[in-house]
Scaffold this active site. Structure first.
Site, PDB file in Angstrom:
ATOM      1  N   CYS A 116       5.642  -2.152 -10.137  1.00 18.18           N
ATOM      2  CA  CYS A 116       5.135  -3.106 -11.157  1.00 18.18           C
ATOM      3  C   CYS A 116       4.172  -3.737 -10.691  1.00 18.18           C
ATOM      4  CB  CYS A 116       6.151  -4.083 -11.341  1.00 18.18           C
ATOM      5  SG  CYS A 116       7.081  -5.124 -10.073  1.00 18.18           S
ATOM      6  N   HIS A 146      10.747  16.190  15.126  1.00 14.16           N
ATOM      7  CA  HIS A 146      10.400  16.504  13.592  1.00 14.16           C
ATOM      8  C   HIS A 146       9.577  17.776  13.682  1.00 14.16           C
ATOM      9  CE1 HIS A 146       8.708  16.461   9.573  1.00 14.16           C
ATOM     10  NE2 HIS A 146       9.394  15.353   9.360  1.00 14.16           N
TER      11      HIS A 146
END
Length: 618
Positions: A26, A540
């Site tokens: 929003c 990672h």
């Protein structure tokens, strides 16, 4: 932190892409629907630069960012496989979290109205300005200039069912163009003209109650909701070869008549009921209504339930021609701005003073989230003073009978939309709300964070007496590179912590420490370990390899496993990963490196498994 870096970190801290059902934004917030709330690190998010606070309400995990939320959202959509909740083709899994009726209603309303809020507020403000300059005779209402500008300001409201059809179709996951066609039928010129025609109309012998659906809200939302079920039913048996033509035709044949016969009149009754219900409450005591609205509006904003009032305001304007709620709410907004200005004038904390200064201006223009979460609510007392001031200001405005002639965001910019009877009461109420909040903060004061910071700085730091260290060995064999060379900005910037890169030459990954496996991603591309001495390590493999969905990765451990240095954790196929278009360059990050004096890297350019790699200095 850039918007791109912030978007990546937020995704990581909400539990990763795999933990997100949907996300939309929003004016100031990213609104997530998460699969598992426990996987989101709320504390880490709130401590992230660029994040004002995190609010959990109505089944949504709301990350409050501020005015740059749109840019952060765009980067998030570009850099991930997340589904935008506004995407009509998004296929989302159902969340395991149960949401009550109020939560579902608020979620639906916010999803439908938030994309429209900017256009509604902008058009409403222009409409108010046009009404003001026309009443002052600054423009000839018969001129082409007025005609064009008035059309620009009025089109959003006149054709509101069409705009709502678009956002509703996205929320209910149905064909947007069919939804627009249904809305177009409601505002079709011949239909509008037939409303004033005394001749009664019927459809297949069934009488039609014709109503002017321009500017209406509820009827089209009901129609699109029903369309989503009708369309799915037709899709279940219409043959694939003609589905793209036959299903839209059948949907229009079913939904448009049903809308005129049932959903339209029912929706109109609901709209009238909302408007009349609010008017009844308001007429009981405008003063009490204004006091409650002005005092508690920002509390509603905190919990995200303020969206439930938007249809009421629009229904008031459609059915009554005006709304009494918007002027009262502006007092609540201006009181927050006043309280923040008081903090700016009184605080001796440099950071708080800077934040309060910028937040005051944002609040005056209707954006109060940075003000609430960064200043007033954080300091507690200023928020209470603002609520008191907003209640008094709201009561003054309501007592004067002020109204809004068109929808806009409650702010100083909305003043032209309040012009008319009771306008002077609006000005008086807003002045009282703003000035009283400043005065209360200046006189009654608050706990300035500078005093607490000073106490913390004087505390003795025992760790300076001795220097301890922990050694991490290499989990991979390959070429050593500085972390800054990572193609992933979140790693390269150091936002995730200090560390190093390894470009592996073989797909075998072992543990760099003695410790416990805290995280094993389902796709196998990343593993988190906490050493026995407390270092939190993230390994990672590659960048964006989560998109491989576990292909070419073979996990050898699970969460909770106790591992020893050098123990096999993972095997992966370097060639297959590269052939799929991904790099295997692997960051080894100490994610809690901020808790240490430093993280030192090896000076070697190549390493083998279990060679020295990093030193964590305590």
């Amino acid at each position: 932190m850039s918007d791109k870096e912030l978007s990546k970190k937020i995704v990581t801290l909400v539990g990763g892409e795999e933990n997100v059902n949907s996300v939309f934004h929003c004016a100031t917030r990213l609104r997530f629907k998460l699969k598992d709330r426990t996987k989101a690190d709320k504390a880490a998010l709130e401590a992230t630069p660029g994040v004002i606070t995190v609010v959990e309400s109505s089944g949504q995990f709301q990350v409050v960012i501020g005015n740059n939320v749109g840019q952060v959202f765009e980067h998030m959509m570009a850099e991930t496989n997340l589904q935008d909740a506004d995407n009509p083709n998004a296929k989302k899994e159902e969340s395991s979290e149960k949401t009550n009726f109020l939560g579902k209603a608020v979620d639906i309303i916010s999803s439908i109205f938030s994309p429209l809020l900017g256009a509604l507020a902008g058009a409403g403000l222009l409409k108010g300005i046009m009404a003001l300059i026309a009443s002052l005779h600054w423009i000839d209402t018969a001129s082409g200039t007025y005609l064009i500008l008035n059309a620009a300001s009025d089109s959003v409201f006149y054709f509101l069912p069409i705009f709502l059809a678009i956002t509703s179709s996205r929320k209910f996951k149905t064909n947007a163009f069919v939804s627009v066609a249904v809305a177009g039928a409601l505002v079709y010129p011949d239909v509008i003209a037939a409303v004033d025609n005394p001749a009664k109309l019927a459809f297949l012998g069934i009488p039609i109650i014709l109503i002017k659906y321009s500017s209406s809200v509820i009827p089209i939302i009901l129609a699109v909701w029903v369309q989503s079920y009708v369309e799915r039913w037709f899709n279940s048996f219409v043959h694939q070869s003609v589905k793209n033509i036959i299903v839209p035709m059948l949907s229009l044949l079913a939904v448009v008549p049903l809308t005129f016969l049932a959903f339209g009149p029912v929706g109109n009754l609901i709209s009238q009921g909302l408007a009349n219900g609010f008017t009844w409450v308001y007429n009981l005591s405008p003063l009490i209504a204004g006091a409650v609205a002005g005092a508690f509006w920002q509390v509603f904003v905190i919990f995200g339930v303020h969206w439930g009032f938007v249809p009421i305001m629009l229904s008031n304007i459609q059915t009554l021609g005006y709304d009494t709620m918007l002027p009262m709410l502006t007092a609540a907004v201006l009181s927050q701005a006043g309280a923040t200005l008081g903090v700016f004038l009184k605080s001796r904390n440099t950071q708080m003073k800077a934040l309060a200064g910028s937040s005051t201006l944002a609040a005056v223009f209707g954006i109060t989230e940075p003000t609430i979460y960064g200043v007033t609510l954080k300091l507690k007392k200023p928020f209470i003073y603002a609520c008191i001031s907003g209640g008094i200001g709201g009561a003054i405005i309501a007592s004067g009978g002020a109204t809004a002639k068109s929808f806009s965001l409650p702010s100083l910019l909305a003043l032209p939309t309040y012009f008319g009877a009771g306008f002077l009461w609006v000005v008086l109420g807003l002045l009282v709300a703003f000035v009283l909040a400043v005065v209360l903060v200046m006189i009654l004061g608050f706990d300035d964070p500078k005093e607490e910071a000073a106490k913390t700085e004087t505390a003795p730091v025992k760790k300076e007496v001795t220097i301890e260290k922990e050694i991490l060995v290499s989990p991979l064999q390959g070429k050593v590179l500085p972390l800054e060379q990572s193609s992933d900005v979140a790693f390269a910037s150091g936002a995730m912590g200090k560390g190093i890169l390894i470009d592996p030459t073989e797909g075998v990954l072992t543990s760099p420490v003695n410790g416990t496996i805290t995280t094993v991603f389902p796709t196998g591309h990343a593993i988190g370990i906490t050493s026995n001495d407390g270092a939190e390590i993230l390994i990672h493999v590659g960048v964006n390899t989560v998109k491989l969905k576990g292909q070419f990765f073979d996990k050898r451990v699970k969460e909770g496993d106790v591992v020893k240095q050098g123990q096999l954790l993972l095997e992966f196929d370097i060639e297959q990963i590269k052939a799929a278009g991904y790099t295997t360059t692997t960051p080894i990050i100490v994610t809690n490196s901020a808790q240490y004096l430093d993280v030192l890297n090896t000076m070697e350019t190549e390493v083998k498994r279990e060679d020295y790699l990093l030193t964590v200095v305590v």
